[in-house]
Design a protein around this motif. Structure first.
Motif, short mmCIF file in Angstrom:
data_model
loop_
_atom_site.label_atom_id
_atom_site.label_comp_id
_atom_site.label_asym_id
_atom_site.label_seq_id
_atom_site.Cartn_x
_atom_site.Cartn_y
_atom_site.Cartn_z
N TYR A 198 -51.87 88.72 -29.42
CA TYR A 198 -52.39 87.67 -30.56
C TYR A 198 -50.68 87.04 -30.99
CZ TYR A 198 -55.74 90.96 -30.84
OH TYR A 198 -57.10 91.59 -30.57
N ILE A 199 -50.98 85.82 -31.21
CA ILE A 199 -50.17 85.31 -31.42
C ILE A 199 -50.76 84.03 -32.86
CG2 ILE A 199 -48.78 82.63 -31.13
CD1 ILE A 199 -49.44 82.85 -28.19
N ILE A 200 -49.72 84.65 -34.18
CA ILE A 200 -49.49 84.50 -35.47
C ILE A 200 -48.97 82.86 -35.46
CG2 ILE A 200 -49.96 85.22 -37.63
CD1 ILE A 200 -50.73 88.06 -36.67
N GLU A 201 -49.51 81.78 -35.79
CA GLU A 201 -48.32 80.78 -36.29
C GLU A 201 -47.97 80.99 -38.12
OE1 GLU A 201 -49.37 77.19 -35.48
OE2 GLU A 201 -50.40 77.97 -32.92
N ASP A 202 -47.02 80.79 -38.27
CA ASP A 202 -46.42 80.41 -39.75
C ASP A 202 -47.00 79.50 -40.27
OD1 ASP A 202 -45.38 81.00 -42.05
OD2 ASP A 202 -43.09 81.01 -41.19
N LYS A 259 -44.24 76.87 -41.24
CA LYS A 259 -43.77 76.39 -39.78
C LYS A 259 -44.11 75.02 -39.51
CE LYS A 259 -41.59 77.25 -35.72
NZ LYS A 259 -41.26 78.29 -34.53
N LYS A 260 -45.71 76.03 -39.75
CA LYS A 260 -46.65 74.54 -39.05
C LYS A 260 -46.60 73.43 -39.82
CE LYS A 260 -51.53 74.84 -37.34
NZ LYS A 260 -52.39 75.04 -36.97
N LYS A 261 -46.37 73.63 -41.28
CA LYS A 261 -46.02 72.11 -41.99
C LYS A 261 -46.00 70.98 -41.38
CE LYS A 261 -49.20 74.24 -45.74
NZ LYS A 261 -49.38 74.02 -47.26
#
Length: 98
Positions: free
Chosen positions: A84-88, A91-93
């Motif tokens: 499972y890859i969880i993006e912050d 960081k995405k913004k």
């Protein structure tokens, strides 16, 4: 009286040179500040080297730690595991172009 004025002038010139001269007090304080900044940088670098050496020793000796690093950095998994890859979201913004 004349000799007193000459001595006062000589002493004044010497004091001026001691403060503002090539090897004066002001130059000494500047060099001391530069030395202090270099000593701080050396201490920080030595601390970082120690941390990296500790991590290197962990990688060499602890297979579980090495496996954890590989899984984390390369997003790898064992055949019987789910990944499972969880993006912050913060960081995405920040990655979006303005």
């Amino acid at each position: 009286m004349k000799t007193n004025i000459v001595f006062i002038i000589i002493i004044g010139v010497l004091i001026f040179y001691m403060v503002f001269g090539h090897n004066g007090i002001l130059k000494y304080r500047e060099l001391a500040a530069i030395r202090a900044s270099y000593e701080t940088r050396i201490a920080e670098t030595e601390k970082k080297v120690k941390q990296l050496n500790d991590e290197l020793n962990l990688v060499r000796k602890d297979k579980e730690y090495l496996e954890m690093l590989i899984k984390k950095d390369l997003n790898m998994k064992k055949t019987d595991e789910d990944l499972y890859i969880i993006e912050d979201s913060a960081k995405k913004k920040s990655d979006k172009p303005k």
